[in-house]
Design an enzyme around this catalytic site. Structure first.
Site, PDB file in Angstrom:
ATOM      1  N   ARG A   1       0.848  -1.183   0.000  1.00  0.00           N
ATOM      2  CA  ARG A   1       0.000   0.000   0.000  1.00  0.00           C
ATOM      3  C   ARG A   1       0.885   1.235   0.000  1.00  0.00           C
ATOM      4  O   ARG A   1       1.742   1.375   0.865  1.00  0.00           O
ATOM      5  CB  ARG A   1      -0.868  -0.031   1.273  1.00  0.00           C
ATOM      6  CG  ARG A   1      -2.167   0.687   1.119  1.00  0.00           C
ATOM      7  CD  ARG A   1      -3.201   0.197   2.123  1.00  0.00           C
ATOM      8  NE  ARG A   1      -2.817   0.326   3.516  1.00  0.00           N
ATOM      9  CZ  ARG A   1      -3.597   0.826   4.454  1.00  0.00           C
ATOM     10  NH1 ARG A   1      -4.790   1.273   4.145  1.00  0.00           N
ATOM     11  NH2 ARG A   1      -3.225   0.875   5.707  1.00  0.00           N
TER      12      ARG A   1
ATOM     13  N   THR B   1      -0.821   7.619  -0.873  1.00  0.00           N
ATOM     14  CA  THR B   1      -2.113   7.586  -1.591  1.00  0.00           C
ATOM     15  C   THR B   1      -3.035   6.500  -1.035  1.00  0.00           C
ATOM     16  O   THR B   1      -4.230   6.488  -1.328  1.00  0.00           O
ATOM     17  CB  THR B   1      -1.898   7.290  -3.084  1.00  0.00           C
ATOM     18  OG1 THR B   1      -1.346   5.972  -3.198  1.00  0.00           O
ATOM     19  CG2 THR B   1      -0.946   8.277  -3.726  1.00  0.00           C
TER      20      THR B   1
ATOM     21  N   ASP C   1      -1.503  -2.376  12.781  1.00  0.00           N
ATOM     22  CA  ASP C   1      -0.964  -2.937  11.534  1.00  0.00           C
ATOM     23  C   ASP C   1      -0.748  -4.440  11.722  1.00  0.00           C
ATOM     24  O   ASP C   1       0.144  -4.858  12.470  1.00  0.00           O
ATOM     25  CB  ASP C   1       0.356  -2.235  11.176  1.00  0.00           C
ATOM     26  CG  ASP C   1       0.856  -2.693   9.804  1.00  0.00           C
ATOM     27  OD1 ASP C   1       1.054  -3.915   9.611  1.00  0.00           O
ATOM     28  OD2 ASP C   1       1.034  -1.832   8.932  1.00  0.00           O
TER      29      ASP C   1
ATOM     30  N   ASP D   1       2.836  -5.818  10.912  1.00  0.00           N
ATOM     31  CA  ASP D   1       3.829  -5.465  11.939  1.00  0.00           C
ATOM     32  C   ASP D   1       3.613  -6.287  13.198  1.00  0.00           C
ATOM     33  O   ASP D   1       4.567  -6.742  13.833  1.00  0.00           O
ATOM     34  CB  ASP D   1       3.750  -3.976  12.271  1.00  0.00           C
ATOM     35  CG  ASP D   1       4.412  -3.115  11.204  1.00  0.00           C
ATOM     36  OD1 ASP D   1       5.187  -3.661  10.399  1.00  0.00           O
ATOM     37  OD2 ASP D   1       4.133  -1.900  11.173  1.00  0.00           O
TER      38      ASP D   1
HETATM   39  N1  URA Z   1      -4.052  -2.816   7.415  1.00  0.00           N
HETATM   40  C1  URA Z   1      -3.750  -3.124   8.703  1.00  0.00           C
HETATM   41  O1  URA Z   1      -2.847  -3.907   8.972  1.00  0.00           O
HETATM   42  N2  URA Z   1      -4.475  -2.551   9.677  1.00  0.00           N
HETATM   43  C2  URA Z   1      -5.490  -1.682   9.426  1.00  0.00           C
HETATM   44  O2  URA Z   1      -6.119  -1.204  10.375  1.00  0.00           O
HETATM   45  C3  URA Z   1      -5.776  -1.382   8.079  1.00  0.00           C
HETATM   46  C4  URA Z   1      -5.049  -1.950   7.095  1.00  0.00           C
END
Ligand code: URA
Length: 209
Positions: free
Chosen positions: A104, A108, A200, A203
């Protein structure tokens, strides 16, 4: 229109609370994601077709059920989807695994495809696309585009936490795809994170930041 199912079994809800907690460390996070995915897989597989086989028990000959029809491919969206592969494999050990790499753009929030490696017979398989977070829907839409471009048609999408925005976008673009999630959260924030979400997922699974 495909199914949209929130799999809110008490065990799943309990385990989701464990991984939502910001104090949950990488080891427990990974283990509990695996457990939740396995519990979800049990029900996602509910409509797998069966056929009769003749067998002999120690007591008598009988007709019994065995899985029939399409073979399965699990397709994690890299990288966080990898955390959901083993949970499904525990229940469907003969499944093949394809990988779709999406990242991602942090500015953007647009997804980009950088890697696609799939079983050769992907068009004949029941496909479980897995990604823990259905946020904007951008990566899942692109991953499913990539699969359909290669002949896939029988696709289920399995995530842990979905945002209403992502569900709407995915259903609009791929109305034939069944969506299964452990939770439907409130909204996306301005950075594209699901609220309350779990942060995330990549992570947290891999201990990066
Ligand atoms: N990707 C993630 O890992 N967490 C989110 O909250 C949104 C996208």
């Amino acid at each position: 229109m495909g199914k949209f199912q929130v799999m809110d079994h008490p065990l799943i809800q309990h385990k989701l609370t464990i991984i939502r907690d910001k104090n949950c460390g990488t080891k427990v996070f990974r283990e509990v994601v695996d457990e939740i995915t396995m519990l979800m897989a049990y029900d996602v597989a509910r409509d797998m077709p069966l056929k009769d086989v003749e067998i002999e028990t120690p007591i008598a000959k009988t007709t019994s059920k065995t899985l029939a029809g399409k073979k399965v491919a699990i397709v994690p969206i890299l990288r966080a989807g990898i955390g959901m592969v083993d949970g499904i494999m525990k229940l469907i050990p003969a499944a093949k695994v394809g990988h779709i790499g999406m990242y991602r753009d942090e500015k953007t929030l647009e997804p980009h495809e950088y890697f696609v490696k799939l079983p050769a017979d992907i068009n004949q398989r029941q496909i479980f696309v897995v990604d823990p977070m259905l946020a904007t829907g951008g990566s899942s839409i692109m991953a499913i585009d990539a699969l359909k471009k290669r002949g896939a048609s029988n696709i289920k999408f399995v995530c842990l936490v979905a945002a209403p925005e992502g569900v709407k976008a995915l259903r609009a673009k791929h109305p034939d795809v069944d969506i299964y999630t452990a939770a439907l959260d409130d909204h996306l924030n301005e950075n594209g994170y699901i609220v309350p979400g779990l942060g995330d997922a990549g992570d947290r699974l891999f201990g990066t930041k």
